[in-house]
Design a protein around this motif. Structure first.
Motif, PDB file in Angstrom:
ATOM      1  N   ALA A 147      98.633 -24.943   1.098  1.00 32.95           N
ATOM      2  CA  ALA A 147     100.003 -24.458   1.265  1.00 32.95           C
ATOM      3  C   ALA A 147     101.001 -25.355   0.535  1.00 32.95           C
ATOM      4  O   ALA A 147     101.877 -24.868  -0.196  1.00 32.95           O
ATOM      5  CB  ALA A 147     100.352 -24.376   2.754  1.00 32.95           C
ATOM      6  N   ILE A 148     100.874 -26.664   0.706  1.00 31.34           N
ATOM      7  CA  ILE A 148     101.779 -27.600   0.040  1.00 31.34           C
ATOM      8  C   ILE A 148     101.622 -27.526  -1.471  1.00 31.34           C
ATOM      9  O   ILE A 148     102.605 -27.425  -2.220  1.00 31.34           O
ATOM     10  CB  ILE A 148     101.522 -29.039   0.527  1.00 31.34           C
ATOM     11  CG1 ILE A 148     101.852 -29.181   2.019  1.00 31.34           C
ATOM     12  CG2 ILE A 148     102.345 -30.044  -0.292  1.00 31.34           C
ATOM     13  CD1 ILE A 148     101.362 -30.483   2.642  1.00 31.34           C
ATOM     14  N   THR A 149     100.379 -27.580  -1.930  1.00 32.63           N
ATOM     15  CA  THR A 149     100.079 -27.595  -3.360  1.00 32.63           C
ATOM     16  C   THR A 149     100.648 -26.368  -4.077  1.00 32.63           C
ATOM     17  O   THR A 149     101.308 -26.484  -5.106  1.00 32.63           O
ATOM     18  CB  THR A 149      98.550 -27.664  -3.572  1.00 32.63           C
ATOM     19  OG1 THR A 149      98.063 -28.902  -3.052  1.00 32.63           O
ATOM     20  CG2 THR A 149      98.185 -27.568  -5.036  1.00 32.63           C
ATOM     21  N   PHE A 150     100.392 -25.201  -3.529  1.00 33.24           N
ATOM     22  CA  PHE A 150     100.810 -23.976  -4.205  1.00 33.24           C
ATOM     23  C   PHE A 150     102.315 -23.772  -4.124  1.00 33.24           C
ATOM     24  O   PHE A 150     102.924 -23.287  -5.077  1.00 33.24           O
ATOM     25  CB  PHE A 150     100.044 -22.779  -3.638  1.00 33.24           C
ATOM     26  CG  PHE A 150      98.667 -22.658  -4.222  1.00 33.24           C
ATOM     27  CD1 PHE A 150      98.415 -21.773  -5.258  1.00 33.24           C
ATOM     28  CD2 PHE A 150      97.631 -23.457  -3.777  1.00 33.24           C
ATOM     29  CE1 PHE A 150      97.148 -21.682  -5.832  1.00 33.24           C
ATOM     30  CE2 PHE A 150      96.356 -23.378  -4.335  1.00 33.24           C
ATOM     31  CZ  PHE A 150      96.110 -22.485  -5.366  1.00 33.24           C
ATOM     32  N   ALA A 151     102.929 -24.149  -3.016  1.00 38.09           N
ATOM     33  CA  ALA A 151     104.382 -23.979  -2.897  1.00 38.09           C
ATOM     34  C   ALA A 151     105.145 -24.995  -3.736  1.00 38.09           C
ATOM     35  O   ALA A 151     106.235 -24.709  -4.223  1.00 38.09           O
ATOM     36  CB  ALA A 151     104.805 -24.080  -1.433  1.00 38.09           C
ATOM     37  N   ALA A 152     104.576 -26.188  -3.921  1.00 38.54           N
ATOM     38  CA  ALA A 152     105.261 -27.251  -4.670  1.00 38.54           C
ATOM     39  C   ALA A 152     104.934 -27.225  -6.161  1.00 38.54           C
ATOM     40  O   ALA A 152     105.617 -27.880  -6.948  1.00 38.54           O
ATOM     41  CB  ALA A 152     104.900 -28.616  -4.099  1.00 38.54           C
ATOM     42  N   GLY A 153     103.885 -26.498  -6.556  1.00 36.32           N
ATOM     43  CA  GLY A 153     103.481 -26.495  -7.959  1.00 36.32           C
ATOM     44  C   GLY A 153     102.801 -27.787  -8.371  1.00 36.32           C
ATOM     45  O   GLY A 153     103.053 -28.315  -9.456  1.00 36.32           O
TER      46      GLY A 153
END
Length: 201
Positions: A147-153
């Motif tokens: 979730a963090i990785t994909f939302a933050a790029g």
């Protein structure tokens, strides 16, 4: 004059309500309340070891499962990171860390790439089914990193190198991610503009 790298976001769905504030240039101060105690512990560790200031107030349908609240908090945290980073000019971009916690050892590598990608490996067989603290399923560790990785790029590699105790493994993963993230988003006076030959991240 240095621009503040902060963000304040609110996200509300039928499953959860998240309010989050982040300061990438903080000192590790946090005020975390997600109604999921072990996740509070992990986010507190993230803030402390990444040196971001982080306030999270979350609630959701934890009577069903912690899944929605944890995932949605991860999404909002990722979006807030992306917003606070702005155009990413002047950052180091890359970070890596290896962190022990007693029996556990975890490595994390972070690239503020603008290309969401997660490689997550090494957790022992059965970890994903273990209830840490009696309520937090081990499978949620990977899920919140997604979730963090994909939302933050971000491009993120998290590898568990050793470990027996599920709590220690999870905490080592979060602390390693925090330390690598801290390096990656740090300002570097030698970097002019965006650290990419493309001219954008």
């Amino acid at each position: 004059m240095t621009t503040a790298r902060t963000a304040h976001l609110t996200r509300e769905t039928s499953e959860s309500r998240i309010e989050l504030t982040i300061d990438l240039d903080g000192s590790g101060i946090s005020d975390i309340s997600t109604t999921v105690p072990f996740f509070d512990h992990m986010l507190t560790a993230f803030a402390k070891h990444s040196l971001v200031d982080l306030i999270v107030k979350a609630s959701g349908d934890t009577d069903i499962d912690v899944h929605h609240t944890v995932e949605d908090t991860g999404i909002v945290l990722g979006r807030a990171i992306a917003q606070a980073l702005g155009d990413k000019a002047g950052i180091s971009r890359f970070g890596d860390a290896i962190v022990p916690l007693d029996d556990a050892l975890a490595q994390a590598v972070v690239d503020v790439s603008g290309r969401p990608y997660l490689v997550h490996s090494g957790e022992p067989a059965g970890f994903e089914f273990h209830l840490i603290g009696g309520h937090f399923t081990g499978s949620m560790i990977r899920h919140v990193f997604e979730a963090i990785t994909f939302a933050a790029g971000l491009t993120v590699h998290v590898t568990v190198l050793a470990g027996r105790d599920p709590h220690h493994i999870a905490e080592a993963e979060f602390k390693a991610f925090a330390r690598a993230f801290r390096q990656a988003v740090a300002r570097d006076d030698r970097v002019s503009g965006v650290p990419s030959t493309k001219g954008a991240l």
